[in-house]
Design a protein around this motif. Structure first.
Motif, short mmCIF file in Angstrom:
data_model
loop_
_atom_site.label_atom_id
_atom_site.label_comp_id
_atom_site.label_asym_id
_atom_site.label_seq_id
_atom_site.Cartn_x
_atom_site.Cartn_y
_atom_site.Cartn_z
N TYR A 56 0.81 -1.22 0.00
CA TYR A 56 0.00 0.00 0.00
C TYR A 56 0.85 1.27 0.00
CZ TYR A 56 -4.63 -2.09 0.38
OH TYR A 56 -5.80 -2.75 0.12
N SER A 60 -1.89 2.76 -3.81
CA SER A 60 -2.92 3.08 -2.83
C SER A 60 -4.20 2.28 -3.01
CB SER A 60 -3.25 4.59 -2.90
OG SER A 60 -3.70 4.93 -4.21
N SER A 61 -4.36 1.61 -4.14
CA SER A 61 -5.59 0.86 -4.39
C SER A 61 -5.32 -0.20 -5.46
CB SER A 61 -6.71 1.78 -4.88
OG SER A 61 -6.41 2.27 -6.18
N LYS A 62 -6.26 -1.09 -5.60
CA LYS A 62 -6.16 -2.13 -6.64
C LYS A 62 -6.13 -1.51 -8.03
CE LYS A 62 -9.08 -5.89 -8.44
NZ LYS A 62 -10.12 -6.87 -8.05
N ASP A 63 -6.95 -0.51 -8.29
CA ASP A 63 -6.96 0.11 -9.60
C ASP A 63 -5.67 0.87 -9.88
OD1 ASP A 63 -9.41 -0.93 -10.28
OD2 ASP A 63 -10.54 0.86 -9.72
N HIS A 64 -5.09 1.48 -8.86
CA HIS A 64 -3.79 2.13 -9.01
C HIS A 64 -2.74 1.08 -9.39
CE1 HIS A 64 -0.32 4.54 -6.92
NE2 HIS A 64 -0.24 4.59 -8.25
N SER A 122 -11.40 3.26 -14.10
CA SER A 122 -11.47 3.74 -12.73
C SER A 122 -11.37 5.25 -12.65
CB SER A 122 -10.34 3.10 -11.91
OG SER A 122 -10.26 3.68 -10.63
N ASP A 124 -10.25 6.55 -9.86
CA ASP A 124 -9.23 6.72 -8.83
C ASP A 124 -8.16 7.67 -9.35
OD1 ASP A 124 -7.22 6.54 -6.96
OD2 ASP A 124 -7.28 4.36 -6.81
#
Length: 205
Positions: A56, A60-64, A122, A124
């Motif tokens: 992380y 910061s995220s799965k899509d990132h 996404s 994001d």
């Protein structure tokens, strides 16, 4: 958690770069095996041999993560796609050849394609930078094909062809069109946009 700065913002150490690449390769492997749903942050961390908190700090995220994995994948593919001169006597034919080459990479890895294209939709904000980086290959090659045109016109056509390409691929991964239809759509778009602008002396279709 906040994402660790990308290498474009602050230089990463060699160890950090190696860890980041291992994470990206793991995400690509999981996506190729099971698509978007198979890429779970905990599973990526376990297979890559890093702590979840470490993962992380990079993403910061799965899509990132998937957007960055797409950029990493595209960078690996670029030499293979561009190793041979584009075929065709006109701008439209050469643009079609390039887009078909790029599309074949998705066709060979349908689950990976579905995962990265899903992430590409996404909202994001952390994924925006890697998304732009991933699309850079398409943009650079299309602009090189359109060298005879003014920069403003070429950039506009590049953007439209990019949208057509993504839209056609999204229809394919959702089962609403076949890959043959994707190729046909790309060829038609290239000819509609570029044939009328072909310099005199070239051979339009």
């Amino acid at each position: 958690m906040a994402a660790e700065p990308d290498s474009t913002a602050l230089p990463l150490t060699l160890r950090q770069l190696e860890r980041r690449e291992r994470i990206l390769e793991t995400a690509i492997e999981l996506a190729a095996e099971g698509g978007y749903e198979a890429v779970q942050m905990r599973d990526v961390a376990a297979r890559a041999g890093v702590a979840l908190g470490t993962l992380y700090r990079y993403f910061s995220s799965k899509d990132h993560l998937l957007a960055a994995a797409w950029a990493h994948w595209a960078a690996r593919l670029e030499p293979r796609i561009t190793s041979r001169p584009l075929r065709g006597a006109t701008m439209a034919e050469r643009a079609t050849d390039f887009l078909h080459r790029a599309t074949r990479a998705f066709e060979r890895e349908p689950l990976l394609a579905a995962a990265v294209l899903t992430a590409a939709m996404s909202t994001d904000s952390a994924a925006a930078g890697p998304q732009q980086e991933a699309s850079g290959l398409v943009g650079r090659m299309l602009l090189s094909v359109m060298a005879p045109l003014s920069p403003a016109v070429a950039d506009g056509i590049r953007e439209i062809l990019n949208h057509v390409w993504y839209s056609a691929l999204l229809r394919w991964i959702s089962g609403r069109s076949t890959m043959a239809e994707v190729y046909s759509t790309l060829e038609q778009a290239c000819h509609l946009l570029l044939d009328p602008r072909e310099p005199k002396g070239a051979r339009p279709r």
